[in-house]
Design an enzyme around this catalytic site. Structure first.
Site, PDB file in Angstrom:
ATOM      1  N   GLY A 195      29.555  40.936  48.407  1.00 29.35           N
ATOM      2  CA  GLY A 195      30.302  42.037  48.996  1.00 29.35           C
ATOM      3  C   GLY A 195      30.213  43.322  48.209  1.00 29.35           C
ATOM      4  O   GLY A 195      29.758  44.346  48.701  1.00 29.35           O
ATOM      5  N   THR A 237      37.157  42.662  59.005  1.00 28.76           N
ATOM      6  CA  THR A 237      38.452  42.908  59.633  1.00 28.76           C
ATOM      7  C   THR A 237      38.252  43.509  61.022  1.00 28.76           C
ATOM      8  O   THR A 237      37.459  44.424  61.192  1.00 28.76           O
ATOM      9  CB  THR A 237      39.283  43.865  58.765  1.00 28.76           C
ATOM     10  OG1 THR A 237      39.473  43.281  57.474  1.00 28.76           O
ATOM     11  CG2 THR A 237      40.640  44.130  59.389  1.00 28.76           C
ATOM     12  N   GLU A 260      39.401  54.268  51.279  1.00 33.25           N
ATOM     13  CA  GLU A 260      39.900  52.913  51.527  1.00 33.25           C
ATOM     14  C   GLU A 260      40.779  52.436  50.378  1.00 33.25           C
ATOM     15  O   GLU A 260      41.847  51.841  50.599  1.00 33.25           O
ATOM     16  CB  GLU A 260      38.726  51.950  51.714  1.00 33.25           C
ATOM     17  CG  GLU A 260      39.159  50.510  51.957  1.00 33.25           C
ATOM     18  CD  GLU A 260      37.997  49.537  52.109  1.00 33.25           C
ATOM     19  OE1 GLU A 260      38.244  48.359  52.420  1.00 33.25           O
ATOM     20  OE2 GLU A 260      36.835  49.955  51.906  1.00 33.25           O
ATOM     21  N   ARG A 261      40.353  52.701  49.154  1.00 38.09           N
ATOM     22  CA  ARG A 261      41.102  52.226  47.992  1.00 38.09           C
ATOM     23  C   ARG A 261      42.434  52.937  47.836  1.00 38.09           C
ATOM     24  O   ARG A 261      43.438  52.328  47.436  1.00 38.09           O
ATOM     25  CB  ARG A 261      40.238  52.371  46.732  1.00 38.09           C
ATOM     26  CG  ARG A 261      39.102  51.358  46.715  1.00 38.09           C
ATOM     27  CD  ARG A 261      37.977  51.713  45.766  1.00 38.09           C
ATOM     28  NE  ARG A 261      36.891  50.732  45.888  1.00 38.09           N
ATOM     29  CZ  ARG A 261      35.657  50.916  45.442  1.00 38.09           C
ATOM     30  NH1 ARG A 261      35.336  52.056  44.826  1.00 38.09           N
ATOM     31  NH2 ARG A 261      34.738  49.993  45.609  1.00 38.09           N
ATOM     32  N   GLN A 284      60.352  33.695  43.914  1.00 39.94           N
ATOM     33  CA  GLN A 284      61.119  32.929  42.923  1.00 39.94           C
ATOM     34  C   GLN A 284      62.625  33.166  43.089  1.00 39.94           C
ATOM     35  O   GLN A 284      63.429  32.233  43.007  1.00 39.94           O
ATOM     36  CB  GLN A 284      60.674  33.318  41.504  1.00 39.94           C
ATOM     37  CG  GLN A 284      61.168  32.397  40.421  1.00 39.94           C
ATOM     38  CD  GLN A 284      60.476  31.037  40.451  1.00 39.94           C
ATOM     39  OE1 GLN A 284      59.411  30.891  41.036  1.00 39.94           O
ATOM     40  NE2 GLN A 284      61.086  30.034  39.841  1.00 39.94           N
ATOM     41  N   GLU A 331      37.978  43.161  39.182  1.00 40.64           N
ATOM     42  CA  GLU A 331      36.946  43.173  38.130  1.00 40.64           C
ATOM     43  C   GLU A 331      35.940  44.310  38.346  1.00 40.64           C
ATOM     44  O   GLU A 331      35.559  45.016  37.401  1.00 40.64           O
ATOM     45  CB  GLU A 331      36.222  41.821  38.097  1.00 40.64           C
ATOM     46  CG  GLU A 331      37.106  40.642  37.673  1.00 40.64           C
ATOM     47  CD  GLU A 331      38.034  40.150  38.767  1.00 40.64           C
ATOM     48  OE1 GLU A 331      38.957  39.376  38.447  1.00 40.64           O
ATOM     49  OE2 GLU A 331      37.843  40.527  39.947  1.00 40.64           O
TER      50      GLU A 331
END
Length: 378
Positions: free
Chosen positions: A132, A159, A241-242, A335, A366
């Site tokens: 990707g 998507t 997009e980010r 939680q 990463e």
């Protein structure tokens, strides 16, 4: 929290968005998640309030919008805690900008008005089974034969892939590396195109698919930009997009915070609300601290983009900051909810399942670190 970046126009649109989400999405979020899709009519309704047209040219039905208007849209959509709905409803925000930016005028005139009116669905198809983030080495081929390209290959994790009418597809028209990559607009009814629906950890309401191109004939005029210039257009698309993902993830984290606070005030153990236990109060403060930091970073970056800057490294770090904040807040909210947080149907459970797709999609954490480090000269 008050912010100096939002005008009365931004706040007016926020109210429109909030009413839209409360009426048209939130009551059905769990139902659509379980069904694995939402009604296509939602696209038309979103168009009617101006949501789909944000940031697109007015001549095609778009509406002028700055970075903060886009943040408002993303963050109000997140209030429903239904990432699958938001991702497919807004898939045109990654599928259509290349069309608006670089397609031929006749292609823009054909595709954009229908997409922005909610009548057609637009999707972006870059990721392949072989990888990707490594866009420069994609394998889907498009060979020129007269006035058509013949496309063969596969795309996956797309998507809106099952329902998209217009697919903005990255293909290899030339040799190896980024200079051989081009973009084509491929229509959903093209002979030779088939689709396989994918089951996912989260985003259940989003129709995610693998696309199979078997000698698909695509008119040459559907080339977006110049041949061999697709990689550059894709990279420009990633920044937007980010930022959108960062805005959404920060908002999902805030939803988790709000839901946790409300639950902690109501749920009682040992004779008092759990919000009165120090360990719970500290969890909530940690969540609030991370959300506030992420929102401040997001808004400052949006301001810088509005000033004409292109802070690529900071955008990469912003995406990571937001996805890590979302991960922390979703985990802590579940939680705090205890067993109730493990049950389907509550927002925090849905958001918890949607953490990883945000940490992977649009560039993995990463890859974001590596790209940021290179932008920093390391």
């Amino acid at each position: 929290m008050a912010s100096p970046f939002y005008t009365s126009e931004h706040e007016a649109f926020r109210e429109v968005m909030r009413r839209f989400v409360a009426k048209e999405i939130e009551p059905y979020a769990h139902q659509w998640d379980e069904a694995g899709e939402f009604p296509r009519e939602l696209y038309v309704k979103a168009s009617e309030i101006g949501l789909l047209g944000l940031g697109f040219p007015e001549e095609y039905g778009g509406i002028a919008a700055d970075q903060f208007m886009k943040i408002v849209a993303s963050q109000e959509l997140a209030r429903a805690g239904a990432g699958g709905v938001s991702s497919s409803l807004m898939s045109h925000t990654i599928g259509s900008p290349p069309i608006a930016r670089a397609a031929r005028p006749e292609v823009k005139a054909r595709a954009l008005p229908e997409v922005l009116a909610g009548k057609k669905i637009s999707a972006l198809a870059i990721t392949e089974p072989s990888g990707g983030s490594d866009v420069a080495n994609l394998r889907t081929r498009a060979r020129r034969e007269g006035d058509h390209y013949i496309v063969s290959g596969e795309k996956t994790f797309i998507t809106s892939g099952m329902r998209a009418d217009y697919l903005t597809v990255a293909v290899r028209t030339g040799g190896e590396g980024p200079s051989g990559v081009s973009l084509l607009l491929i229509e959903g009814d093209t002979p030779g195109l088939s689709r396989t629906k994918l089951k996912k950890m989260g985003w259940w309401a989003s129709d995610t698919a693998t696309l199979h191109f078997d000698e698909c004939r695509v008119p040459v005029e559907n080339l977006i930009g110049e041949e061999g210039q697709g990689f550059k257009i894709i990279m420009q698309n990633f920044n937007s997009e980010r930022m959108g993902m960062a805005a959404s993830c920060t908002a999902y984290a805030r939803v988790c915070l709000d839901e946790a606070i409300a639950y902690a005030k109501e749920r009682k153990t040992f004779g008092k609300p759990i919000a009165q236990h120090q360990v719970i109060r500290h969890k909530i403060v940690d969540m609030a601290q991370k959300v506030a930091a992420s929102q401040a970073m997001l808004e400052m970056l949006a301001w810088r983009l509005g000033q004409g800057e292109s802070p690529v490294a900071e955008i990469c770090m912003m995406k990571n900051q937001a996805t890590q904040t979302m991960a922390h807040c979703a985990s802590e909210a579940v939680q705090i909810f205890g067993g109730a947080g493990f049950m389907r149907g509550v927002k925090v459970e849905r958001i918890y399942r949607e953490v990883k797709v945000n940490a992977i999609g649009g560039g993995t954490e990463e890859i974001m670190k590596d790209l940021a480090s290179r932008q920093m000269g390391l």
